[in-house]
Enzyme design. Structure first.
Site, mmCIF file in Angstrom:
data_model
loop_
_atom_site.group_PDB
_atom_site.id
_atom_site.type_symbol
_atom_site.label_atom_id
_atom_site.label_comp_id
_atom_site.label_asym_id
_atom_site.label_seq_id
_atom_site.Cartn_x
_atom_site.Cartn_y
_atom_site.Cartn_z
ATOM 1 N N THR A 245 0.804 -1.223 0.000
ATOM 2 C CA THR A 245 0.000 0.000 0.000
ATOM 3 C C THR A 245 0.837 1.272 0.000
ATOM 4 O O THR A 245 0.289 2.359 -0.156
ATOM 5 C CB THR A 245 -0.955 0.013 1.209
ATOM 6 O OG1 THR A 245 -0.205 -0.220 2.409
ATOM 7 C CG2 THR A 245 -2.009 -1.079 1.059
ATOM 8 N N ASP A 246 2.142 1.147 0.194
ATOM 9 C CA ASP A 246 3.036 2.308 0.098
ATOM 10 C C ASP A 246 4.164 1.983 -0.881
ATOM 11 O O ASP A 246 5.341 2.152 -0.573
ATOM 12 C CB ASP A 246 3.584 2.672 1.472
ATOM 13 C CG ASP A 246 4.216 4.060 1.489
ATOM 14 O OD1 ASP A 246 3.926 4.857 0.561
ATOM 15 O OD2 ASP A 246 4.990 4.354 2.421
ATOM 16 N N LEU A 247 3.775 1.518 -2.065
ATOM 17 C CA LEU A 247 4.767 1.133 -3.067
ATOM 18 C C LEU A 247 5.361 2.388 -3.688
ATOM 19 O O LEU A 247 4.733 3.063 -4.501
ATOM 20 C CB LEU A 247 4.125 0.257 -4.141
ATOM 21 C CG LEU A 247 5.085 -0.336 -5.178
ATOM 22 C CD1 LEU A 247 6.113 -1.246 -4.522
ATOM 23 C CD2 LEU A 247 4.309 -1.091 -6.256
#
Length: 236
Positions: A165-167
């Protein structure tokens, strides 16, 4: 992964990596006494780098971000041990290691409950000699085959059914041998379906563009095509 659970505390740990009482592994004063703190990095909080008995490790306390984090710094609503931020992250890392994904080896995690809330910490392997893509691209350009490798890495993650979700390019590392790694799986999870994969790729694309504007990294918009080729297993 072993689990020790008490009324107000739960600890997950790898017995092959943790010697003695796992609780002391989360005590930064203990590591200072051993002269084992090798450095630190500032983010939402401070991540401490520690020379452990088996490997170099990164110790991170969970802090809230955003506006709410200005009022409640590090407390989270308790909904069960496996639903804690640290429990979810260490179990996801263990799953990805089983899938042979290049992610840090999980060492230990701890959640401490106080009433209806909890605080948490996690301890993972520090990848030796690794730098994130922002640091690398601030100094040098990458070649097309490097970008294809990034695309293949993301594809492997998606094929394992995991959405990071924080790529972004702060969370993709490359070590001295050129191997790529993914880090920071807080709030990440397994998902079904396909749409999230396109959204996840778009997030990574935005990260390249953002850092280009912010730091003038040595990345060009046309480099993104090579990432997509790698993701789609196109060799040239």
């Amino acid at each position: 992964m072993e689990v020790e659970q008490r009324d107000n505390e739960c600890i997950w740990y790898d017995p092959a990596l943790v010697e003695g009482d796992p609780r002391q592994y989360f005590d930064i004063h203990f590591w200072h006494q051993q002269a084992a703190v090798t450095g630190s990095a500032k983010g939402r909080g401070t991540t401490f780098f520690i020379r452990g008995p088996k490997m170099e490790m990164a110790l991170r306390h969970y802090y809230r971000g955003g506006l709410f984090g200005k009022f409640v710094k590090d407390q989270y609503w308790f909904q069960g041990w496996e639903a804690t931020r640290c429990g979810a992250e260490i179990n996801l890392l263990a799953y990805l290691r089983e899938k042979k994904m290049p992610v840090p080896r999980p060492v230990a995690a701890r959640a401490v409950k106080n009433g209806r809330t909890y605080r948490a910490d996690i301890l993972v392997e520090k990848i030796p000699g690794a730098r994130d893509l922002v640091a690398i691209l601030s100094e040098n350009s990458l070649l097309a085959h490097d970008y294809r490798a990034i695309g293949r890495l993301v594809r492997r993650l998606h094929d394992a059914g995991v959405c990071h979700t924080d790529l972004n390019i702060h969370n993709i590392l490359r070590d001295r041998k050129g191997k790529l790694w993914l880090i920071d799986f807080d709030k990440c999870q397994q998902r079904d379906g396909e749409q999230w994969k396109e959204d996840n790729l778009a997030r990574l694309h935005r990260s390249f563009k953002k850092e280009k504007e912010k730091r003038q990294i040595r990345w060009q918009p046309e480099d993104w095509a090579a990432v997509l080729k790698g993701y789609n297993h196109i060799r040239k």
